[in-house]
Design a protein around this motif. Structure first.
Motif, PDB file in Angstrom:
ATOM      1  N   ALA A  36      37.029  24.544  46.032  1.00  0.00           N
ATOM      2  CA  ALA A  36      36.864  25.391  46.018  1.00  0.00           C
ATOM      3  C   ALA A  36      35.451  26.162  47.252  1.00  0.00           C
ATOM      4  O   ALA A  36      35.372  27.025  47.500  1.00  0.00           O
ATOM      5  CB  ALA A  36      35.164  24.446  44.803  1.00  0.00           C
ATOM      6  N   ALA A  37      35.489  25.032  48.317  1.00  0.00           N
ATOM      7  CA  ALA A  37      34.975  25.285  49.402  1.00  0.00           C
ATOM      8  C   ALA A  37      36.060  26.725  50.168  1.00  0.00           C
ATOM      9  O   ALA A  37      35.029  28.103  51.319  1.00  0.00           O
ATOM     10  CB  ALA A  37      34.809  24.525  49.885  1.00  0.00           C
ATOM     11  N   VAL A  97      34.055  35.755  43.179  1.00  0.00           N
ATOM     12  CA  VAL A  97      34.151  34.493  43.109  1.00  0.00           C
ATOM     13  C   VAL A  97      34.903  33.805  42.254  1.00  0.00           C
ATOM     14  O   VAL A  97      35.176  33.285  41.726  1.00  0.00           O
ATOM     15  CB  VAL A  97      32.858  33.624  44.146  1.00  0.00           C
ATOM     16  CG1 VAL A  97      33.096  32.076  43.801  1.00  0.00           C
ATOM     17  CG2 VAL A  97      33.039  33.599  45.141  1.00  0.00           C
ATOM     18  N   GLU A  98      33.842  34.848  41.188  1.00  0.00           N
ATOM     19  CA  GLU A  98      34.011  34.429  40.260  1.00  0.00           C
ATOM     20  C   GLU A  98      34.981  34.371  38.819  1.00  0.00           C
ATOM     21  O   GLU A  98      36.222  33.872  38.097  1.00  0.00           O
ATOM     22  CB  GLU A  98      32.531  34.615  38.136  1.00  0.00           C
ATOM     23  CG  GLU A  98      33.167  35.087  37.511  1.00  0.00           C
ATOM     24  CD  GLU A  98      32.573  33.385  37.147  1.00  0.00           C
ATOM     25  OE1 GLU A  98      32.122  33.359  35.858  1.00  0.00           O
ATOM     26  OE2 GLU A  98      31.537  32.856  37.357  1.00  0.00           O
ATOM     27  N   LYS A  99      35.616  36.150  39.519  1.00  0.00           N
ATOM     28  CA  LYS A  99      36.941  36.244  38.862  1.00  0.00           C
ATOM     29  C   LYS A  99      38.553  34.904  39.271  1.00  0.00           C
ATOM     30  O   LYS A  99      38.496  34.815  38.707  1.00  0.00           O
ATOM     31  CB  LYS A  99      37.507  37.644  39.243  1.00  0.00           C
ATOM     32  CG  LYS A  99      36.646  38.587  38.689  1.00  0.00           C
ATOM     33  CD  LYS A  99      37.305  39.869  38.795  1.00  0.00           C
ATOM     34  CE  LYS A  99      36.945  41.001  38.451  1.00  0.00           C
ATOM     35  NZ  LYS A  99      36.749  42.343  39.002  1.00  0.00           N
ATOM     36  N   ALA A 143      33.552  42.373  52.333  1.00  0.00           N
ATOM     37  CA  ALA A 143      33.635  43.976  53.223  1.00  0.00           C
ATOM     38  C   ALA A 143      33.791  43.805  54.114  1.00  0.00           C
ATOM     39  O   ALA A 143      34.002  42.418  54.869  1.00  0.00           O
ATOM     40  CB  ALA A 143      31.970  43.599  52.367  1.00  0.00           C
ATOM     41  N   HIS A 144      34.105  44.859  54.868  1.00  0.00           N
ATOM     42  CA  HIS A 144      35.164  44.563  56.130  1.00  0.00           C
ATOM     43  C   HIS A 144      34.112  45.583  57.244  1.00  0.00           C
ATOM     44  O   HIS A 144      34.162  46.656  56.772  1.00  0.00           O
ATOM     45  CB  HIS A 144      36.337  46.187  55.942  1.00  0.00           C
ATOM     46  CG  HIS A 144      37.268  45.152  54.687  1.00  0.00           C
ATOM     47  ND1 HIS A 144      37.660  43.413  55.149  1.00  0.00           N
ATOM     48  CD2 HIS A 144      37.902  45.206  53.906  1.00  0.00           C
ATOM     49  CE1 HIS A 144      38.586  42.870  54.301  1.00  0.00           C
ATOM     50  NE2 HIS A 144      38.273  44.097  53.245  1.00  0.00           N
ATOM     51  N   LEU A 145      33.320  44.896  57.796  1.00  0.00           N
ATOM     52  CA  LEU A 145      32.253  45.886  58.489  1.00  0.00           C
ATOM     53  C   LEU A 145      33.611  44.974  60.064  1.00  0.00           C
ATOM     54  O   LEU A 145      34.538  44.948  60.593  1.00  0.00           O
ATOM     55  CB  LEU A 145      31.790  44.429  58.767  1.00  0.00           C
ATOM     56  CG  LEU A 145      30.458  44.013  57.652  1.00  0.00           C
ATOM     57  CD1 LEU A 145      29.261  43.547  57.928  1.00  0.00           C
ATOM     58  CD2 LEU A 145      30.104  45.637  57.182  1.00  0.00           C
ATOM     59  N   SER A 146      32.696  45.915  61.213  1.00  0.00           N
ATOM     60  CA  SER A 146      32.808  45.794  62.478  1.00  0.00           C
ATOM     61  C   SER A 146      32.380  44.663  62.945  1.00  0.00           C
ATOM     62  O   SER A 146      33.104  44.559  64.342  1.00  0.00           O
ATOM     63  CB  SER A 146      32.415  47.681  63.267  1.00  0.00           C
ATOM     64  OG  SER A 146      31.104  47.266  63.098  1.00  0.00           O
ATOM     65  N   GLU A 187      37.099  32.503  51.413  1.00  0.00           N
ATOM     66  CA  GLU A 187      37.505  33.216  51.935  1.00  0.00           C
ATOM     67  C   GLU A 187      37.211  34.937  51.037  1.00  0.00           C
ATOM     68  O   GLU A 187      37.138  36.115  51.928  1.00  0.00           O
ATOM     69  CB  GLU A 187      38.562  33.220  50.902  1.00  0.00           C
ATOM     70  CG  GLU A 187      39.772  31.836  51.611  1.00  0.00           C
ATOM     71  CD  GLU A 187      40.891  31.463  51.251  1.00  0.00           C
ATOM     72  OE1 GLU A 187      41.915  30.920  51.954  1.00  0.00           O
ATOM     73  OE2 GLU A 187      41.011  31.423  49.668  1.00  0.00           O
ATOM     74  N   GLU A 188      36.467  34.486  50.412  1.00  0.00           N
ATOM     75  CA  GLU A 188      35.967  35.514  49.199  1.00  0.00           C
ATOM     76  C   GLU A 188      34.709  36.623  49.526  1.00  0.00           C
ATOM     77  O   GLU A 188      34.953  37.179  49.498  1.00  0.00           O
ATOM     78  CB  GLU A 188      36.094  34.875  47.602  1.00  0.00           C
ATOM     79  CG  GLU A 188      37.422  34.634  46.891  1.00  0.00           C
ATOM     80  CD  GLU A 188      38.172  35.708  46.615  1.00  0.00           C
ATOM     81  OE1 GLU A 188      37.694  36.616  46.212  1.00  0.00           O
ATOM     82  OE2 GLU A 188      39.456  35.592  46.708  1.00  0.00           O
TER      83      GLU A 188
END
Length: 306
Positions: free
Chosen positions: A273-274, A240-242, A285-288, A279-280
Motif C-alpha cells: 500500500a505504501a 489511488v482509489e482506482k 502530475a509531471h513537473l519540471s 507511485e500514484e
C-alpha cells in the motif's frame, strides 16, 4: 501568571475540542467519520467538518499525542503518505527559476539551500536558526507575506526581514519575476488560474481600496500554487482509489489532510500500500522538478506519520 494561564488554555482546548469533542463525534461502531466539503475553500482544497480532522494539532508534543488515539481496525495498520514541499516545488515549476529548480532536481534540502544563499555561507555551515528563518521566507513568499509579517513570524526587526526578502529575490530572480507577472496578469484579466485551468475570479485586485487591492494581490500570488496543489491532491485521490480497488481491495482510503493521504489496510499489505501510494502520488502530475511523496505505516496515526 501569564505562562500558567496560556498553559491552562492549551490543556483546556485539547480537552474540550479534541478529547471530549472527538468522543462525541464517534459513531456507534466506534469509528469517527468526517464530512468533506468540495466548495468551501477558495483555493479548492477539501474542507473537513463535523468533526474537522484536518485540524488535529501537530505543533506541540502534547497536541500530537491526539493522533495516537486514531487506530485502524483489528489486524490492520494505517499507511500515511504525504507530499514533500509540494507548494515550493510548484513555485519552482511555475516560476521557472533555475536556482530553485536545481535545488529540487539535485535533491538538496530547499530550506538549507535557501539559507546558504541568503546568509552567504556554505550549506554545511547553515545553523538550525538560519534554516528556520529561510523556511519562514520560503513559505512566506508563497503566501505573499510582507516584511512586517515576516519580522513578526521569525522575531527580527522589519529592516532585517526586508533584507532577508531582498536577498531571497536576488537568489531566486525567477520568483520575483513570476510574482510581478502574475499580479500584472491578474489585474489585466480579473482572474487567476491553476495549472489545470481552474479559475478564481479576482474583482478585489482592481479595487480602489488599498486593503482590498492588497488582498487581491496576495490571492493572485498564492492561488495558482495552492490551488494547483489542491488539484494534484484530488487527482491523486482518484488514482489511488482506482488502483487500490484493482490491486488491494481490502485497503481503503480513509482520510485526506492537506498534503497527506491515509489508507487503512491489513498489516501484511502495508508495504504494498505504501509503494502504491508513493507511485500514484508522484506520477499524477509531471513537473519540471520531481514531485515526491513519502509513506510510513503504524498501528496508530502518530506512528504512521513516521
Amino acid at each position: 501568571i501569564v505562562g500558567a494561564v496560556l498553559e491552562y488554555r492549551q490543556y483546556a482546548k485539547l480537552k474540550s475540542t479534541y478529547a471530549e469533542g472527538l468522543l462525541k463525534a464517534m459513531d456507534p461502531d466506534g469509528r469517527i467519520r468526517t464530512r468533506f466539503q468540495m466548495t468551501v475553500t477558495a483555493t479548492g482544497r477539501l474542507s473537513s467538518t463535523e468533526p474537522n480532522l484536518q485540524n488535529i494539532p501537530t505543533r506541540t508534543d502534547l497536541g500530537s499525542e491526539i493522533r495516537r488515539m486514531f487506530i485502524p481496525a483489528e489486524g490492520c495498520v494505517l499507511v500515511d503518505a504525504d507530499y514533500s514541499q509540494i507548494e515550493l516545488r510548484l513555485l519552482a515549476h511555475i516560476s521557472g527559476d533555475e536556482a530553485m529548480r536545481a535545488a529540487f532536481t539535485t535533491g538538496a534540502d530547499i530550506h538549507t539551500a535557501t539559507a546558504a544563499q541568503v546568509f552567504h555561507v556554505a550549506p554545511g555551515d547553515v545553523t538550525h536558526e538560519m534554516r528556520r528563518r529561510a523556511k519562514a521566507v520560503n513559505f512566506g513568499i508563497v503566501y505573499g507575506i510582507s516584511a512586517f509579517s515576516l519580522s513578526q513570524d521569525i522575531g527580527v526587526t522589519m529592516a532585517e526581514a526586508k533584507a532577508y526578502m531582498e536577498a531571497y529575490f536576488a537568489t531566486f530572480p525567477g520568483v520575483r519575476k513570476y510574482m510581478d507577472d502574475v499580479v500584472a496578469k491578474a489585474k489585466e484579466q480579473g482572474y487567476v488560474e491553476t495549472l489545470f485551468h481552474r479559475r478564481r475570479e479576482l474583482p478585489e485586485i482592481r479595487s480602489s481600496n488599498f486593503n482590498m487591492r492588497s488582498f487581491g494581490e496576495r490571492v493572485a500570488l498564492n492561488m495558482p500554487i495552492q490551488g494547483t496543489a489542491a488539484d494534484i491532491m484530488k487527482l491523486a485521490m482518484v488514482a489511488v482509489e482506482k488502483r487500490l480497488k484493482k490491486e488491494l481491495p481490502e485497503a481503503k482510503l480513509v482520510l485526506q489532510v492537506h498534503d497527506e493521504l491515509i489508507v487503512e489496510c491489513p498489516e501484511d499489505q502495508a508495504a504494498a500500500a505504501a509503494k502504491l501510494l508513493e507511485e500514484e502520488m508522484e506520477q499524477v502530475a509531471h513537473l519540471s522538478v520531481p514531485l515526491t511523496a513519502e509513506a510510513h505505516w503504524g498501528r496508530n496515526w502518530l506512528e504512521a506519520k513516521g
